[in-house]
Motif scaffolding. Sequence first.
Motif, PDB file in Angstrom:
ATOM      1  N   THR A  48       0.829  -1.201   0.000  1.00 21.54           N
ATOM      2  CA  THR A  48       0.000   0.000   0.000  1.00 21.54           C
ATOM      3  C   THR A  48       0.865   1.254   0.000  1.00 21.54           C
ATOM      4  O   THR A  48       2.052   1.218   0.352  1.00 21.54           O
ATOM      5  CB  THR A  48      -0.918   0.023   1.232  1.00 21.54           C
ATOM      6  OG1 THR A  48      -0.107  -0.060   2.419  1.00 21.54           O
ATOM      7  CG2 THR A  48      -1.888  -1.156   1.204  1.00 21.54           C
ATOM      8  N   VAL A  49       0.266   2.371  -0.422  1.00 26.84           N
ATOM      9  CA  VAL A  49       0.972   3.647  -0.483  1.00 26.84           C
ATOM     10  C   VAL A  49       0.612   4.480   0.743  1.00 26.84           C
ATOM     11  O   VAL A  49      -0.551   4.829   0.947  1.00 26.84           O
ATOM     12  CB  VAL A  49       0.619   4.404  -1.777  1.00 26.84           C
ATOM     13  CG1 VAL A  49       1.308   5.769  -1.804  1.00 26.84           C
ATOM     14  CG2 VAL A  49       1.018   3.585  -2.998  1.00 26.84           C
ATOM     15  N   ASP A  56       6.270   8.057  -4.267  1.00 29.97           N
ATOM     16  CA  ASP A  56       5.406   7.313  -3.350  1.00 29.97           C
ATOM     17  C   ASP A  56       6.225   6.756  -2.194  1.00 29.97           C
ATOM     18  O   ASP A  56       7.371   6.316  -2.380  1.00 29.97           O
ATOM     19  CB  ASP A  56       4.731   6.132  -4.062  1.00 29.97           C
ATOM     20  CG  ASP A  56       3.692   6.568  -5.081  1.00 29.97           C
ATOM     21  OD1 ASP A  56       3.297   7.748  -5.073  1.00 29.97           O
ATOM     22  OD2 ASP A  56       3.273   5.708  -5.885  1.00 29.97           O
ATOM     23  N   GLN A  57       5.632   6.759  -1.008  1.00 33.53           N
ATOM     24  CA  GLN A  57       6.175   6.027   0.135  1.00 33.53           C
ATOM     25  C   GLN A  57       5.351   4.745   0.253  1.00 33.53           C
ATOM     26  O   GLN A  57       4.162   4.783   0.565  1.00 33.53           O
ATOM     27  CB  GLN A  57       6.106   6.856   1.411  1.00 33.53           C
ATOM     28  CG  GLN A  57       6.938   8.143   1.378  1.00 33.53           C
ATOM     29  CD  GLN A  57       8.428   7.863   1.312  1.00 33.53           C
ATOM     30  OE1 GLN A  57       8.916   6.833   1.790  1.00 33.53           O
ATOM     31  NE2 GLN A  57       9.178   8.803   0.709  1.00 33.53           N
ATOM     32  N   THR A  78       8.630   1.809   5.382  1.00 33.75           N
ATOM     33  CA  THR A  78       8.259   2.359   4.080  1.00 33.75           C
ATOM     34  C   THR A  78       9.509   2.593   3.251  1.00 33.75           C
ATOM     35  O   THR A  78      10.606   2.805   3.791  1.00 33.75           O
ATOM     36  CB  THR A  78       7.483   3.680   4.213  1.00 33.75           C
ATOM     37  OG1 THR A  78       8.293   4.647   4.894  1.00 33.75           O
ATOM     38  CG2 THR A  78       6.175   3.463   4.968  1.00 33.75           C
ATOM     39  N   ALA A  79       9.331   2.561   1.941  1.00 36.37           N
ATOM     40  CA  ALA A  79      10.433   2.808   1.014  1.00 36.37           C
ATOM     41  C   ALA A  79       9.962   3.760  -0.068  1.00 36.37           C
ATOM     42  O   ALA A  79       8.808   3.688  -0.510  1.00 36.37           O
ATOM     43  CB  ALA A  79      10.919   1.496   0.395  1.00 36.37           C
TER      44      ALA A  79
END
Length: 215
Positions: free
Chosen positions: A10-11, A28-29, A37-38
Motif C-alpha cells: 500500500t501507499v 510514493d512512500q 516504508t520505502a
Amino acid sequence: MTEAGTHEFTVASTRDIHIGRVVGLRLDQVVMPGGNTAAREVVEHLGAVAIAALDDDGNVVLIHQYRHPLGRRIWELPAGLIDGPGEDPVDAAKRELVEEVGLVAEDWSVLVDVAASPGFTDEVVRVFLATGLSSVEREVLGDEEADLVAKRVPLVEAVRMALAGEIVNGAAIAGVLAAQAVDSGTAAPRQADAPWVDRPTRFAARQQAQAGGAH
C-alpha cells in the motif's frame, strides 16, 4: 513476519515531483513487508500503441526515427501516444498508422502488451497486428515525423535485426517476434478489443481533470 508473496504494498503517502505534457513524476512512500516504508519514484505515462503492419508479401513496416534520449535514429514500429482515457486503443493505432506511414488496414488484432520498464514507470505499449494494407495520403504533423523514414522489410529480416541488436526498441522487438509467431502459425493473436489490464490511466486522468478545471 509476513509470509512471502502475500504482502499488500500500500501507499502511505505520495507527492508530485513534476507534471509535464507527456509524463509525470511522483514520489510514493510504499509500505514494505515488516512495516517500514520505502521511496519509489514513478513516471506516469499516457500509454501508447504500436503497429506491426504486415503486407501480402510478408513484409513488416519499420520506421527510422530520431530518439533524443538515445541521441540517434533507431528502427521502430509505427507507434504513438493514446490521446486520452476515452480513446479506443484501436482508433489510436489506426490514426498513427495513417499519420506515420500513410497506410490503412482491413484487419486488426492484438499481439502483445509491453510494460516498458515496470521498475519505475507505468508505461505499457499495446502492439497490434495490422493486415490487409492499402495506401492513403499521409499528413505530416510534426518536425520529427517530417524526418521519419519508412521501409518495408521482410519479417524474417526484421527478426534477424531484433536478435542482432539492430532493433532496440522494446515494443518493436516484442511486436516483430510476436508477428513471426502468428505468421508461422505457432501462436494466435487476441481480438482487437481484448481486455488491457495494465493500460495506464493515472496521467491521462490528471490531464482530463486539469482540462476540466480550466473551463
